[in-house]
Design a protein around this motif. Structure first.
Motif, PDB file in Angstrom:
ATOM      1  N   ASP A  12       0.812  -1.216   0.000  1.00 24.06           N
ATOM      2  CA  ASP A  12       0.000   0.000   0.000  1.00 24.06           C
ATOM      3  C   ASP A  12       0.850   1.273   0.000  1.00 24.06           C
ATOM      4  OD1 ASP A  12      -2.471  -1.423   0.130  1.00 24.06           O
ATOM      5  OD2 ASP A  12      -2.141  -1.734   2.273  1.00 24.06           O
ATOM      6  N   THR A  13       2.097   1.172  -0.436  1.00 23.99           N
ATOM      7  CA  THR A  13       2.999   2.322  -0.384  1.00 23.99           C
ATOM      8  C   THR A  13       2.438   3.533  -1.114  1.00 23.99           C
ATOM      9  OG1 THR A  13       4.963   0.931  -0.134  1.00 23.99           O
ATOM     10  CG2 THR A  13       5.308   3.151  -0.967  1.00 23.99           C
ATOM     11  N   SER A  62      -5.460  -2.343   5.520  1.00 23.15           N
ATOM     12  CA  SER A  62      -5.179  -2.789   4.166  1.00 23.15           C
ATOM     13  C   SER A  62      -6.089  -3.944   3.762  1.00 23.15           C
ATOM     14  CB  SER A  62      -3.722  -3.249   4.073  1.00 23.15           C
ATOM     15  OG  SER A  62      -3.452  -3.840   2.825  1.00 23.15           O
ATOM     16  N   SER A  63      -6.456  -3.963   2.489  1.00 20.34           N
ATOM     17  CA  SER A  63      -7.216  -5.097   1.970  1.00 20.34           C
ATOM     18  C   SER A  63      -6.365  -6.367   1.999  1.00 20.34           C
ATOM     19  CB  SER A  63      -7.697  -4.810   0.546  1.00 20.34           C
ATOM     20  OG  SER A  63      -6.604  -4.500  -0.285  1.00 20.34           O
ATOM     21  N   SER A  64      -5.047  -6.204   2.157  1.00 12.52           N
ATOM     22  CA  SER A  64      -4.124  -7.340   2.260  1.00 12.52           C
ATOM     23  C   SER A  64      -3.951  -7.814   3.696  1.00 12.52           C
ATOM     24  CB  SER A  64      -2.754  -6.953   1.684  1.00 12.52           C
ATOM     25  OG  SER A  64      -2.864  -6.598   0.332  1.00 12.52           O
ATOM     26  N   GLY A  65      -4.681  -7.202   4.628  1.00 10.99           N
ATOM     27  CA  GLY A  65      -4.561  -7.577   6.039  1.00 10.99           C
ATOM     28  C   GLY A  65      -3.416  -6.834   6.710  1.00 10.99           C
ATOM     29  N   MET A  66      -3.025  -7.309   7.852  1.00  8.96           N
ATOM     30  CA  MET A  66      -1.947  -6.692   8.623  1.00  8.96           C
ATOM     31  C   MET A  66      -0.671  -7.507   8.432  1.00  8.96           C
ATOM     32  SD  MET A  66      -3.152  -4.105  10.314  1.00  8.96           S
ATOM     33  CE  MET A  66      -4.558  -3.443  11.144  1.00  8.96           C
ATOM     34  N   SER A  67       0.446  -6.825   8.353  1.00  8.28           N
ATOM     35  CA  SER A  67       1.734  -7.509   8.278  1.00  8.28           C
ATOM     36  C   SER A  67       2.323  -7.620   9.676  1.00  8.28           C
ATOM     37  CB  SER A  67       2.693  -6.733   7.385  1.00  8.28           C
ATOM     38  OG  SER A  67       3.135  -5.550   8.039  1.00  8.28           O
ATOM     39  N   LEU A  89      -3.468   6.355  18.840  1.00  9.78           N
ATOM     40  CA  LEU A  89      -3.603   5.513  17.660  1.00  9.78           C
ATOM     41  C   LEU A  89      -4.772   6.032  16.827  1.00  9.78           C
ATOM     42  CD1 LEU A  89      -2.479   2.799  16.489  1.00  9.78           C
ATOM     43  CD2 LEU A  89      -4.256   1.669  17.783  1.00  9.78           C
ATOM     44  N   LEU A  90      -4.524   6.341  15.558  1.00 10.26           N
ATOM     45  CA  LEU A  90      -5.552   6.862  14.658  1.00 10.26           C
ATOM     46  C   LEU A  90      -5.714   5.911  13.469  1.00 10.26           C
ATOM     47  CD1 LEU A  90      -4.450  10.613  14.599  1.00 10.26           C
ATOM     48  CD2 LEU A  90      -6.251   9.560  15.996  1.00 10.26           C
ATOM     49  N   PRO A  91      -6.750   5.067  13.464  1.00 12.59           N
ATOM     50  CA  PRO A  91      -6.953   4.124  12.365  1.00 12.59           C
ATOM     51  C   PRO A  91      -7.490   4.813  11.107  1.00 12.59           C
ATOM     52  CG  PRO A  91      -8.095   3.410  14.360  1.00 12.59           C
ATOM     53  CD  PRO A  91      -7.674   4.826  14.563  1.00 12.59           C
ATOM     54  N   VAL A  92      -7.050   4.298   9.972  1.00 12.80           N
ATOM     55  CA  VAL A  92      -7.474   4.817   8.667  1.00 12.80           C
ATOM     56  C   VAL A  92      -7.792   3.629   7.765  1.00 12.80           C
ATOM     57  CG1 VAL A  92      -6.636   5.980   6.591  1.00 12.80           C
ATOM     58  CG2 VAL A  92      -6.111   6.932   8.823  1.00 12.80           C
ATOM     59  N   LEU A  93      -8.959   3.656   7.140  1.00  7.36           N
ATOM     60  CA  LEU A  93      -9.310   2.642   6.145  1.00  7.36           C
ATOM     61  C   LEU A  93      -8.687   3.097   4.831  1.00  7.36           C
ATOM     62  CD1 LEU A  93     -10.885   0.029   5.653  1.00  7.36           C
ATOM     63  CD2 LEU A  93     -12.876   1.430   5.116  1.00  7.36           C
ATOM     64  N   LEU A  94      -7.510   2.542   4.504  1.00  7.41           N
ATOM     65  CA  LEU A  94      -6.726   3.000   3.359  1.00  7.41           C
ATOM     66  C   LEU A  94      -7.104   2.259   2.080  1.00  7.41           C
ATOM     67  CD1 LEU A  94      -4.352   4.890   2.530  1.00  7.41           C
ATOM     68  CD2 LEU A  94      -2.857   2.921   2.895  1.00  7.41           C
ATOM     69  N   THR A  95      -7.040   0.927   2.122  1.00  9.60           N
ATOM     70  CA  THR A  95      -7.361   0.144   0.923  1.00  9.60           C
ATOM     71  C   THR A  95      -8.398  -0.944   1.199  1.00  9.60           C
ATOM     72  OG1 THR A  95      -5.543  -1.444   1.273  1.00  9.60           O
ATOM     73  CG2 THR A  95      -5.062   0.518  -0.070  1.00  9.60           C
TER      74      THR A  95
END
Length: 127
Positions: A12-13, A62-67, A89-95
């Protein structure tokens, strides 16, 4: 000026960097891996430096989950937050994706539904 760490998956870079640029343009000091880790650097050392003294960690879902890296980053910040340190902690729905169960009650900024509104919501949370 606020110290903001952007936590994201490598896949998601591109959208994460777009977000980092917008946060930096708003006048905040941003730690973004692609900007802070050079060839030959210790990745662990640089990330640790970024996590020290930060005010906010922006956790990009991420739609790829968490690393494993992203998990380490947000978990360490959540532990600091719960211990009363001045970090948030500020969550963001990125992908895409969904929050870990322990973060399910925390409101996130939705950049998928409306990028501009999501960024505005995030910036309003960064004080």
């Amino acid at each position: 000026m606020t110290n903001v760490f952007i936590s994201y998956r490598q896949i998601d870079t591109e959208p994460a960097e777009k977000l980092a640029l917008e946060v930096a343009s708003a006048g905040h000091q941003v730690w973004f891996a692609e900007w802070k880790i050079d060839v030959g650097d210790s990745i662990v050392e640089r990330i640790n430096e970024g996590l020290e003294g930060l005010s906010y960690l922006v956790l990009c879902y991420s739609s790829s989950g968490m690393s494993p890296w992203v998990n380490r980053e947000w978990m360490s910040v959540l532990a600091q937050q719960l211990s009363g340190h001045g970090v948030k902690l500020l969550p963001v729905l990125l992908t895409g994706g969904k929050p870990p169960a322990i973060l399910a009650d925390i409101k996130y900024a939705d950049l998928i539904k409306d990028w501009s509104k999501g960024v505005s919501d995030l910036l309003r949370a960064i004080k």
